[in-house]
Design a protein around this motif. Sequence first.
Motif, short mmCIF file in Angstrom:
data_model
loop_
_atom_site.label_atom_id
_atom_site.label_comp_id
_atom_site.label_asym_id
_atom_site.label_seq_id
_atom_site.Cartn_x
_atom_site.Cartn_y
_atom_site.Cartn_z
N THR C 28 0.83 -1.20 0.00
CA THR C 28 0.00 0.00 0.00
C THR C 28 0.86 1.25 0.00
OG1 THR C 28 -1.96 -0.95 1.01
CG2 THR C 28 -1.51 1.34 1.51
N SER C 182 -7.74 -2.32 -4.63
CA SER C 182 -8.01 -3.73 -4.29
C SER C 182 -8.96 -4.38 -5.29
CB SER C 182 -8.58 -3.83 -2.88
OG SER C 182 -9.81 -3.15 -2.78
N VAL C 187 -2.84 -7.41 -4.26
CA VAL C 187 -2.94 -7.71 -2.84
C VAL C 187 -2.29 -6.59 -2.03
CG1 VAL C 187 -2.54 -9.43 -1.05
CG2 VAL C 187 -2.89 -10.14 -3.39
N GLU C 188 -3.02 -5.48 -1.87
CA GLU C 188 -2.57 -4.45 -0.94
C GLU C 188 -3.36 -4.63 0.36
OE1 GLU C 188 -5.85 -3.76 -1.55
OE2 GLU C 188 -5.33 -1.77 -0.77
N ARG C 191 -7.19 -5.52 0.26
CA ARG C 191 -7.44 -6.83 -0.33
C ARG C 191 -7.05 -7.93 0.66
NH1 ARG C 191 -10.14 -8.35 -4.97
NH2 ARG C 191 -9.65 -10.49 -5.38
N GLN C 192 -5.89 -7.75 1.29
CA GLN C 192 -5.42 -8.76 2.24
C GLN C 192 -6.43 -8.90 3.40
OE1 GLN C 192 -3.80 -11.66 3.02
NE2 GLN C 192 -2.11 -10.70 1.97
N GLN C 194 -9.62 -8.33 3.24
CA GLN C 194 -10.81 -9.02 2.71
C GLN C 194 -10.56 -10.53 2.64
OE1 GLN C 194 -11.34 -5.94 -0.51
NE2 GLN C 194 -13.08 -7.24 -0.90
#
Lengths: 243, 284, 239
Positions: C28, C182, C187-188, C191-192, C194
């Motif tokens: 990120t 995301s 995979v920032e 997203r991670q 989630q």
Amino acid sequence: MDIAFLADVFRRLLSGLPLTLKLAGTSVALGLLIALALATTLQGGRPLFVWLIRGFVAAFRGTPLLAQIFLIYYGLGQFRPFLQDIGLWSFFREPFWCAILALTLNTSAYGTEIIRGGLQSVPLGQIEAARACGMSPWLVYRRITLPIALRQALPSYGNEIILMIKGTSLTSIVTLTEVTGIAEQIISQTYRAIEVFACASAIYLALNFIVTRLIGWLERRLSPHLRTAPNLMPSSSPRGASA
Amino acid sequence: MKTIGKLASLAALTISALMWGAAASAEDRPTAITIATEGAYAPWNFTGPDGKPAGFEIDLANDLCARMKVTCTIVLQDWDGLIPALNVGKFDVIMASMFITDKRLEIINFSRPYAIDPSTFAVAKTSALAKAGMDGEYDLNDEAAAAPVIEKMKPLVKGLAVGVQAATTNQQFLKKYFDGVIDIREYKTTEQHDLDLAAGRVDALFAQSTALAATLGKPEYSAYTLAGPKFIKGVFGRGTGAGMRKKDTTLLAMFNEAIGSAIADGTVKRLSLKWLKADVTPPQ
Amino acid sequence: MISSSLFEVLSFGAGGWGAALLKAALTTTALSIAGFAAGAVLGGLAAFARLSGGALGAALADGYGTLFRGVPDLLTIYLLYFGGSVGLTVVSHWLGGQGFVGLPAFATGVAALAIISGAYQAEVYRGAYLAIHRGELEAARAFGMPHPTMLRRIIAPQLLRYALPGLGNVWQLVLKDSALVSVTGLVELMRQAQVGAGSTRQPFVFYCSAAALYLIIALLTGALFRRAERRSLRGVRIA
């Protein structure tokens, strides 16, 4: 370009506009009330309140709106038994109210900062003059401080309203079918992502254009005393704006 | 320094992507392909703590790539963007438990099916549908058999809020047969509707039976059960296949051959029993 | 129950998500820095076009700003994600290439953040340029100072001073907008979170952790910007 397809997409996207407007309108109106209360409390300067409000503002301005929506919707969903016990589950059960809560808290945090700036910009002389006239503190606040502060804050608040209208597009993620949600549905049926998202963008752009114009009009209405006299100074030159 | 390194690797990635794109063409037999999966549909495909995809389709994809003698990269993509992203060239193949339907065949090609898994409801054990004790598997193309069953189900599910993944054949099924009877709530991922079933925001789910069975195996879902008949064909198409661009015909032939041999030697059955706890092998 | 499992879920060992979340937080940060830096170039160009690019340049820059400040950032990211590859493919066909060309998710994210933040940064730079005292420019010109020297000695230092507070705001906006990337599968941090929420069914833990990490990044970088602001104000009398 498939005009018939685009026209159909527009028609279907517009059916999501009432929900988009309801989300943005409700959260902006509620957020303004909360922001006014919090900014006024900040002015009062009681340390406990000041720290609490600052923490609230920092938390909501420092984290993405998407994370706030997820946290309120899915995160609090984990505590259903507790929320049921205290009778709040019927509120948190509905995606619409979760979205309203997230948007309202977010905009009230930004709004508090904007209005605080407005309140600080009120010239002390005006307040002193009102006091000298024998106005009560509440009357000074209502008739002098608040109107000047709101007028000062209006341009920034206009930006915040636009950010909120844009923010409503995130609520499609918690099952709401506002404009972006409908766009995603159409794409899932037609697989034509670019055209559909472009149509949706045009709707938001038009909406924000109208809001910008309304705020501009309101700004001019509220500041007749600040208008330059006509034909004395050309206002379009950048040098004229350097002050 | 870190940023500069990151930017340099970014530039290298972009250039390699450009060169790779220029080299690939329909006539040549590809040596390297990118396969996309959703990574949120356990146990078919999901994402582990290390960020790497895992599950039935990941194992199967690696097996098929070995058979085709190509190196493959598996990437993650949100479900509703899979087909648009395939067609704009983000990757070459979709293996994400996607059913082969006529509608999708208008846009992309599919390999022969590598699995057939019927769809069904998950509801509370105390609900009317669970108590009715309906079961069996129905072919939606066989109207005479399927229509009365669906009519019989309608009063049992009336008014339920049912979670379903958006842009899926499951959602199309509910829309076609239960619109107005139930409250259809569409989610971006099945993980999200699972969370909302646990939270009690929806009363039921509609999805593939193996995926639902895996969800209901977790302790939070002890009050729920699979219920009602299972459905295949019709809106569900012809089973689960690998999606590819229309023009990549060589790749399609490669996949068909590899899937055929994986079904013949029992690999599909072995992987299916390992991950899905059921045999979803399609007929040869 | 939640407090005991919280330790396991966020641990750094095998099966724990701590390391994955921290790594995602680094992604990120890298994504936001790259997007902000590229946005500075775009914003600078747009500000230049509006100030001295002639009627056409000014209109184009104005349109760019209006467009990307008016369209939801989520839609801009979607459009770039799906539209960007089409554009690249067309360009590669011109260059004699065949087939499709894909842009990696990280690059798409950087491009989206650059385009969005560039629209906001242009306003900041323009405002800062207009705040420079005209007399100083006229004095420099009267001395016969060549334009590059004037840019380096007079304009750039003051521009930066006036622009820094605004740039700090845009930076915070970029950091939070990076969460929207995301949707492209990168995979920032968001997203991670989630992925973790979905596989462990502990959404509260994951979204709280993600929010806390965003807040930490925002506070740390905010402090950096304030230090830079103070430094840029050396030698300036403050009323």
